[in-house]
Design an enzyme around this catalytic site. Structure first.
Site, PDB file in Angstrom:
ATOM      1  N   CYS A 273       0.803  -1.231   0.000  1.00  0.00           N
ATOM      2  CA  CYS A 273       0.000   0.000   0.000  1.00  0.00           C
ATOM      3  C   CYS A 273       0.830   1.272   0.000  1.00  0.00           C
ATOM      4  O   CYS A 273       0.516   2.219  -0.729  1.00  0.00           O
ATOM      5  CB  CYS A 273      -0.989  -0.014   1.163  1.00  0.00           C
ATOM      6  N   HIS A 330      -2.833   1.274   6.772  1.00  0.00           N
ATOM      7  CA  HIS A 330      -3.061   1.278   5.328  1.00  0.00           C
ATOM      8  C   HIS A 330      -2.771   2.688   4.830  1.00  0.00           C
ATOM      9  O   HIS A 330      -3.055   3.677   5.516  1.00  0.00           O
ATOM     10  CB  HIS A 330      -4.495   0.866   4.990  1.00  0.00           C
ATOM     11  N   ASP A 353      -7.406   5.622  -3.612  1.00  0.00           N
ATOM     12  CA  ASP A 353      -6.574   4.528  -3.119  1.00  0.00           C
ATOM     13  C   ASP A 353      -6.182   3.618  -4.275  1.00  0.00           C
ATOM     14  O   ASP A 353      -7.020   2.892  -4.811  1.00  0.00           O
ATOM     15  CB  ASP A 353      -7.349   3.742  -2.060  1.00  0.00           C
ATOM     16  N   ASP A 395     -17.387  -0.458  12.669  1.00  0.00           N
ATOM     17  CA  ASP A 395     -17.397  -1.099  13.985  1.00  0.00           C
ATOM     18  C   ASP A 395     -16.915  -2.534  13.845  1.00  0.00           C
ATOM     19  O   ASP A 395     -17.129  -3.175  12.800  1.00  0.00           O
ATOM     20  CB  ASP A 395     -18.811  -1.088  14.580  1.00  0.00           C
ATOM     21  N   ASP A 477     -25.365 -10.650 -21.444  1.00  0.00           N
ATOM     22  CA  ASP A 477     -23.936 -10.914 -21.315  1.00  0.00           C
ATOM     23  C   ASP A 477     -23.158 -10.429 -22.532  1.00  0.00           C
ATOM     24  O   ASP A 477     -22.071  -9.888 -22.407  1.00  0.00           O
ATOM     25  CB  ASP A 477     -23.684 -12.413 -21.111  1.00  0.00           C
ATOM     26  N   GLU A 534     -42.024  -9.306  -7.504  1.00  0.00           N
ATOM     27  CA  GLU A 534     -41.434  -8.517  -8.578  1.00  0.00           C
ATOM     28  C   GLU A 534     -42.051  -8.903  -9.913  1.00  0.00           C
ATOM     29  O   GLU A 534     -42.630  -9.974 -10.063  1.00  0.00           O
ATOM     30  CB  GLU A 534     -39.912  -8.710  -8.626  1.00  0.00           C
TER      31      GLU A 534
END
Length: 681
Positions: A273, A330, A353, A395, A477, A534
């Protein structure tokens, strides 16, 4: 009729321009300027040439950048002389020195111009003369530039400083590691520009990519993807376990060696990193974007986007794999810019990042996300705010799996993630704690309020738990241009009762700058959707309908709308799709040596159900044919037939280059591919 100046030579006045543009640190003897700020060139006239007289003598200037300069893309701009220059657009003014028989021309670029290498040409009544080239960078000294920084000391630190400190270790033992960013070293700027040119966005559509380089948001996101090599031939290969066949990440002490290795032979092994971040900082500063390296101690990697780091154990205390983790530290980068896409309140530092952790829009990149958005838990603000928010705010929950399969929480922490967020102090090597810029004080009412708001936002985004009607658009696809395919709109009813809706699905062609074209598909139905269920609607997109309307961007915008008029419940979803283009196959034959002939065998399968007319291949590369494009016309190619061409060329100099190949025809334009060419002595 105005008279034509007889120009003997053009002096780009490199020394004075470099000093005023803060580019004198670059090792190259060439003109490098920053946008939105005037620079001067001097035209020396031939002996006997008539004097320049304002009003009687006039000319225009042409600046061009990118492989396909176009006026519509602002990569080609022509402008005449004015009484004075302005920094909001390309402009020029001229004065004449009769004693020296020379014309001084002051040129100012637009403060919103794409960065990159430009050619400069003078046009006198159609007679064009090249005056040279210059490189245009972002400008932190120009108040109209998106990267403008008010403080001179910060500009010196975040743009001009070539050395720095990267903080590593643990939150209880933080240690600074020196790093040589070296953004002004010989050859580094060209390598930084090569990074932009090697990115897949440029390869697929150079015109669109070069135009977008006006925007530091776009450039920063490209760098986030290109500093790692996961989806492309980016700079660094990440490795955290086995380092054979490369350099251990801890060995590097500067960016220059890494960037030169990449320019010479492709992805460099290996990075972690802090190496990814340091190289990103070098490239950003070289291009003129203010940048700092940031270390987060106790950095969360939230793999399932629930803002929780779940440590799973069995009844024996053995750790179970969950995908989540907390890193000791990091490292990433913050870049300074405005955010017109989000609103002025989100201007300032933006986190990105380059370390490949999770994909964003299908690519291993992250950011830029506004620090203000992260601090306030505004997780709907692009780019990748939820992931970065979790890195500093998640958390931690410890769960044990009972033999029955049930998970039970037994401990946790709200304070172990995102500690001592650090960067180098302006003007010294000391550590500066910037945790307060990313988050409110741990345990404070503000911090818990933001976390709860972020969890709510995240649930709505990730899990669709908000009550009401919701639509998702699902794609096929294989959506290659020329084919017929189906797309689907899925309507979900999260209301307590049934909903009777008018459900409509539209398709229109579009351009990359958001303009809608012609309709190429429509479906409509009246549907009843029970609660929790749906309904799906398909839309067939046929080439017979979209083929004549689509342009070289190959974009189709899909819009699905559902309306329950009785409850006034409304839902809408939009998605823009890019039709896949056919692939150009490139095969090089012959030895890649200077001044020895080689052949590029090119082929492309026509995917359309109709004949392509006026087909041609064009190849272009630095160090080949003096950088000039070579075009081979091949005429017509029938449906599902292969277009083929052989193009002969001779490399002129040794070194690494990238050959760009472009296919054009009446129905398929700007199909591109590339191949690396390594020319050896």
């Amino acid at each position: 009729m105005s008279q034509v100046l007889e120009i003997e030579q053009c002096d780009l006045d490199i020394k004075n321009n470099s000093s005023s543009h803060h580019t004198e640190l670059f090792a190259e003897e060439r003109l490098i300027v920053r946008r939105g700020q005037p620079f001067n060139v001097v035209l020396h006239l031939k002996a006997g040439s008539k004097e320049f007289k304002p009003g009687d003598t006039s000319f225009s200037l042409i600046v061009e950048t990118g492989p396909l300069p176009r006026k519509e893309s602002d990569t080609k701009v022509s402008f005449g002389l004015s009484d004075s220059i302005v920094d909001s657009e390309w402009s020029a003014a001229a004065t004449y020195d009769s004693s020296g028989h020379k014309v001084s021309v002051s040129i100012c670029s637009s403060s919103n111009a794409p960065i990159g290498v430009y050619s400069l040409t003078i046009d006198q009544e159609g007679q064009k003369t090249s005056l040279g080239t210059f490189t245009l960078l972002f400008n932190a000294w120009c108040h109209k530039d998106a990267v403008y920084m008010r403080s001179e000391t910060k500009r010196k630190e975040y743009v001009l400083e070539q050395h720095g400190q990267i903080f590593r270790g643990t939150h209880k033992r933080i240690k600074g590691t020196p790093w040589n960013f070296g953004q002004f070293e010989s050859g580094i700027l060209d390598i930084c520009l090569k990074i932009l040119d090697d990115n897949p966005e440029f390869v697929s559509d150079a015109d669109k990519d070069c135009t977008a380089r006006r925007n530091p948001i776009y450039v920063t996101r490209v760098l986030s993807a290109m500093i790692n090599s996961n989806d492309d031939s980016g700079v660094l290969v990440g490795e955290w376990e086995e380092f054979s066949g490369g350099v251990h990440p801890g060995t590097w002490i500067g960016s220059g060696t890494i960037l030169r290795k990449w320019a010479e032979s492709g992805p460099v092994r290996y990075g972690q990193c802090w190496v990814f971040a340091a190289v990103a900082c070098t490239v950003s500063r070289a291009l003129g974007i203010p940048c700092r390296v940031v270390t987060n101690f106790g950095s969360a990697h939230d793999s399932d986007a629930n803002l929780l780091i779940e440590n799973l154990y069995d009844e024996n205390g053995e750790r179970l794999s969950s995908g989540d983790s907390v890193w000791n530290f990091h490292v990433w980068v913050d870049s300074w810019m405005t955010r017109p896409d989000l609103g002025s309140e989100f201007d300032g530092w933006q986190t990105s990042d380059p370390t490949p952790q999770e994909t964003s829009d299908g690519v291993f990149c992250c950011g830029p996300a506004s620090l203000r958005a992260i601090k306030e838990g505004e997780l709907t603000k692009k780019y990748d705010a939820p992931f970065i928010f979790a890195e500093v705010n998640a958390d931690v929950v410890d769960l044990v799996r009972l033999n029955s399969g049930e998970f039970v929480k037994f401990s946790g922490s709200t304070k172990s993630v995102g500690r001592f967020i650090s960067t180098k102090t302006v003007g010294s090597d000391d550590r500066r704690d910037i945790t307060h810029q990313y988050k409110y004080a741990e345990g404070s009412e503000e911090e818990r309020r933001v976390y709860e708001k972020a969890q709510h936002h995240n649930k709505l985004q990730q899990k669709g738990e908000e009550p009401g009607l919701h639509i998702k658009i699902k794609l096929a696809d294989n959506m290659i241009v020329g084919s017929d395919f189906e797309v689907y709109a899925i309507l979900t009813n999260n209301c307590m009762g049934a909903s009777t809706c008018t459900f409509m699905f539209f398709a229109r062609t579009a351009t990359y700058n958001g303009r809608q074209g012609e309709s190429c598909g429509f479906a409509s139905d009246k549907v009843e959707v029970p609660p929790g269920e749906e309904r799906r609607m398909s839309l067939k997109l046929e080439y017979n309908n979209y083929g004549s309307a689509i342009n070289s961007d190959r974009l189709i915008q899909l819009s699905a709308i559902a309306l329950d008029r009785q409850t006034i419940n409304f839902a809408k979803a939009e998605k823009t799709i890019v039709l896949d283009e056919p692939e150009i196959h490139i095969k090089l034959e012959g030895d890649a040596k200077p001044n020895q002939p080689m052949t590029a065998e090119l082929s492309l399968l026509n995917p359309l159900p109709e004949t392509l007319q006026d087909c041609s291949f064009t190849v272009e590369a630095v160090g080949i044919n003096s950088g000039k494009p070579i075009t081979k016309e091949i005429g017509a190619v029938g449906p599902k037939q292969e277009a083929k061409a052989s193009i002969e060329f001779s490399p002129t100099t040794a070194g690494s280059s990238t050959m760009l190949v472009n296919f054009n025809s009446n129905k398929l334009q700007n199909i591109k591919s590339s191949i690396d060419v390594v020319v050896t002595e």
